[in-house]
Design a protein around this motif. Structure first.
Motif, PDB file in Angstrom:
ATOM      1  N   ARG A 215       9.691  11.617   2.268  1.00 35.95           N
ATOM      2  CA  ARG A 215      10.390  12.285   3.369  1.00 35.95           C
ATOM      3  C   ARG A 215       9.833  11.815   4.721  1.00 35.95           C
ATOM      4  N   GLU A 216       8.543  11.659   4.804  1.00 32.47           N
ATOM      5  CA  GLU A 216       7.952  11.196   6.059  1.00 32.47           C
ATOM      6  C   GLU A 216       8.426   9.787   6.409  1.00 32.47           C
ATOM      7  N   ARG A 217       8.508   8.932   5.395  1.00 30.65           N
ATOM      8  CA  ARG A 217       9.021   7.567   5.631  1.00 30.65           C
ATOM      9  C   ARG A 217      10.466   7.607   6.120  1.00 30.65           C
ATOM     10  N   LEU A 218      11.278   8.389   5.458  1.00 31.28           N
ATOM     11  CA  LEU A 218      12.688   8.455   5.828  1.00 31.28           C
ATOM     12  C   LEU A 218      12.869   9.022   7.228  1.00 31.28           C
ATOM     13  N   GLU A 219      12.070   9.989   7.592  1.00 27.41           N
ATOM     14  CA  GLU A 219      12.149  10.525   8.952  1.00 27.41           C
ATOM     15  C   GLU A 219      11.778   9.464   9.977  1.00 27.41           C
ATOM     16  N   ARG A 220      10.810   8.648   9.642  1.00 28.76           N
ATOM     17  CA  ARG A 220      10.437   7.551  10.541  1.00 28.76           C
ATOM     18  C   ARG A 220      11.601   6.574  10.708  1.00 28.76           C
ATOM     19  N   LEU A 221      12.252   6.237   9.606  1.00 29.98           N
ATOM     20  CA  LEU A 221      13.399   5.331   9.671  1.00 29.98           C
ATOM     21  C   LEU A 221      14.552   5.969  10.437  1.00 29.98           C
ATOM     22  N   ALA A 222      14.755   7.272  10.250  1.00 28.83           N
ATOM     23  CA  ALA A 222      15.845   7.959  10.946  1.00 28.83           C
ATOM     24  C   ALA A 222      15.605   7.960  12.454  1.00 28.83           C
ATOM     25  N   ARG A 223      14.360   8.136  12.884  1.00 22.27           N
ATOM     26  CA  ARG A 223      14.064   8.113  14.317  1.00 22.27           C
ATOM     27  C   ARG A 223      14.377   6.764  14.930  1.00 22.27           C
TER      28      ARG A 223
ATOM     29  N   THR B  41       0.817  -1.199   0.000  1.00 22.99           N
ATOM     30  CA  THR B  41       0.000   0.000   0.000  1.00 22.99           C
ATOM     31  C   THR B  41       0.853   1.251   0.000  1.00 22.99           C
ATOM     32  N   SER B  42       0.260   2.356  -0.417  1.00 27.51           N
ATOM     33  CA  SER B  42       1.002   3.615  -0.445  1.00 27.51           C
ATOM     34  C   SER B  42       0.597   4.536   0.685  1.00 27.51           C
ATOM     35  N   SER B  43      -0.294   4.121   1.539  1.00 20.92           N
ATOM     36  CA  SER B  43      -0.758   5.009   2.588  1.00 20.92           C
ATOM     37  C   SER B  43       0.275   5.131   3.692  1.00 20.92           C
ATOM     38  N   VAL B  44       0.191   6.215   4.441  1.00 19.91           N
ATOM     39  CA  VAL B  44       1.065   6.443   5.584  1.00 19.91           C
ATOM     40  C   VAL B  44       0.176   6.710   6.776  1.00 19.91           C
ATOM     41  N   GLN B  45       0.249   5.870   7.790  1.00 19.20           N
ATOM     42  CA  GLN B  45      -0.717   5.913   8.874  1.00 19.20           C
ATOM     43  C   GLN B  45      -0.042   6.062  10.228  1.00 19.20           C
ATOM     44  N   GLY B  46       0.891   7.002  10.342  1.00 22.89           N
ATOM     45  CA  GLY B  46       1.501   7.205  11.648  1.00 22.89           C
ATOM     46  C   GLY B  46       2.763   6.399  11.822  1.00 22.89           C
ATOM     47  N   ASP B  47       3.202   6.237  13.056  1.00 23.71           N
ATOM     48  CA  ASP B  47       4.511   5.671  13.325  1.00 23.71           C
ATOM     49  C   ASP B  47       4.423   4.380  14.131  1.00 23.71           C
ATOM     50  N   THR B  48       3.284   3.702  14.097  1.00 28.83           N
ATOM     51  CA  THR B  48       3.137   2.451  14.810  1.00 28.83           C
ATOM     52  C   THR B  48       3.584   1.306  13.932  1.00 28.83           C
ATOM     53  N   PRO B  49       4.682   0.589  14.286  1.00 31.57           N
ATOM     54  CA  PRO B  49       5.156  -0.484  13.434  1.00 31.57           C
ATOM     55  C   PRO B  49       4.058  -1.515  13.197  1.00 31.57           C
ATOM     56  N   GLY B  50       3.902  -1.923  11.940  1.00 38.10           N
ATOM     57  CA  GLY B  50       2.951  -2.953  11.599  1.00 38.10           C
ATOM     58  C   GLY B  50       1.558  -2.455  11.320  1.00 38.10           C
ATOM     59  N   ALA B  51       1.254  -1.167  11.561  1.00 44.38           N
ATOM     60  CA  ALA B  51      -0.119  -0.679  11.419  1.00 44.38           C
ATOM     61  C   ALA B  51      -0.640  -0.845  10.011  1.00 44.38           C
ATOM     62  N   GLU B  52       0.203  -0.696   9.018  1.00 42.41           N
ATOM     63  CA  GLU B  52      -0.257  -0.725   7.629  1.00 42.41           C
ATOM     64  C   GLU B  52      -0.324  -2.116   7.040  1.00 42.41           C
ATOM     65  N   TRP B  53       0.382  -3.052   7.585  1.00 39.83           N
ATOM     66  CA  TRP B  53       0.423  -4.386   6.973  1.00 39.83           C
ATOM     67  C   TRP B  53      -0.183  -5.459   7.870  1.00 39.83           C
ATOM     68  N   THR B  54      -0.775  -5.078   8.989  1.00 45.56           N
ATOM     69  CA  THR B  54      -1.445  -6.050   9.845  1.00 45.56           C
ATOM     70  C   THR B  54      -2.653  -6.617   9.112  1.00 45.56           C
TER      71      THR B  54
END
Length: 315
Positions: free
Chosen positions: A174-182, A2-15
């Protein structure tokens, strides 16, 4: 994926909303297709959108994991049988289609197993990369033929996820990369930042849409040990869009001589706007894959995805 971005909870998008295990898969396949009743069933792969089982060591059945992917499942069922004979690589054209029954509420389908490993897992040497890239370039040339779009693609939606628009995809990347950087997975790269800034200021490439895979990333090209491409899988985002949507894999999956070979086999010039869109989408897809891989423990996919981000900005 999916291409959606739903926050920073690991697994939220692919559960999974419904994860079909081996016993349930055997029951569903055997109940709908008597000739496969009693055949051994083994889990082959899981992804964001589908759980995939191997049945009788020959047939691959895909079971949707989330309701949001159902329109794409219906497009695969309707379009892939017509598209597959017209392309130079093997596609998973549905031959067994199951409709909702019992406790499983969604359609599922099966096709013959396509041999090969995901590009992300293959670890190809340089010569193998050139072979895979050449095969992919020829495949995309055929897929993106405007005549093919007119022949079998008229009913497909036009870029419903706006993957061909770098102004949309750059901030998502950019949002994805910031999540990975955190999480300490990614260290910011000035070259990537420059590309994303360029993408944010750009519009979508001009030109009529063509048939595209729509989600062509490191997991969806299958290759053999010698690098020859054997198939292209997971067509749930099949649509019409700018060719940049698929050409993103030229930048995420290949560099140097292999990328040159891919673009030569593709045989159509890339305007600067299209190249920018392809590179930006490559960063987004690889960042999303890295997020998934890090959260689910897929070490090789994580390495390949992070490499793909760096390749996306390489000459």
């Amino acid at each position: 994926m999916t291409s959606s971005v739903q926050g920073d909870t690991p697994g939220a998008e692919w559960t999974a909303e419904h994860d079909v295990g081996e016993a349930e898969a055997a029951a569903l396949v055997g109940g709908r297709f008597p000739g496969l009743r009693g055949a051994p069933v083994t889990l082959l792969a899981t992804g964001w959108d589908n759980t995939v089982h191997l049945v009788g060591e020959r047939w691959v059945f895909r079971f949707p994991r989330r309701a949001v992917v159902l329109p794409g499942v219906e497009r695969e069922i309707a379009t892939l049988p017509a598209l597959a004979p017209r392309l130079p690589l093997v596609l998973p054209a549905p031959t067994h289609v199951g409709r909702p029954e019992g406790s499983y509420p969604w359609p599922f389908w099966g096709t013959e197993l396509i041999p090969g490993r995901e590009l992300a897992e293959a670890g190809l040497p340089a010569a193998g990369q050139v072979r895979a890239a050449t095969d992919l370039g020829a495949f995309l040339r055929a897929l993106h033929d405007p005549g093919l779009s007119a022949e079998v693609g008229t009913g497909l939606p036009v870029d419903p996820m706006r993957r061909g628009d770098p102004g949309v995809r750059a901030p998502m990347a950019r949002e994805r990369l910031e999540r990975l950087a955190r999480r300490g997975v990614w260290r910011p790269d000035p070259a990537v930042e420059r590309l994303l800034a360029e993408g944010e200021a750009a519009g979508p490439p001009p030109g009529p849409p063509v048939i595209v895979h729509g989600d062509l990333h490191l997991r969806h090209l299958l290759v053999g040990p010698d690098g020859r491409a054997s198939g292209v899988i997971d067509w749930g985002d099949l649509c019409r869009a700018d060719p940049a949507v698929d050409l993103s894999l030229a930048y995420a999956g290949f560099s140097g001589a292999a990328r040159t070979a891919l673009l030569a086999a593709y045989g159509r010039p890339l305007a600067p706007e299209r190249e920018t869109a392809a590179r930006v989408l490559a960063v987004f897809l690889c960042a999303a894959l890295a997020d998934y891989a890090d959260s689910t423990g897929h070490a090789r996919l994580l390495t390949a995805s992070l490499t793909g981000i760096r390749q996306a900005v390489s000459p």
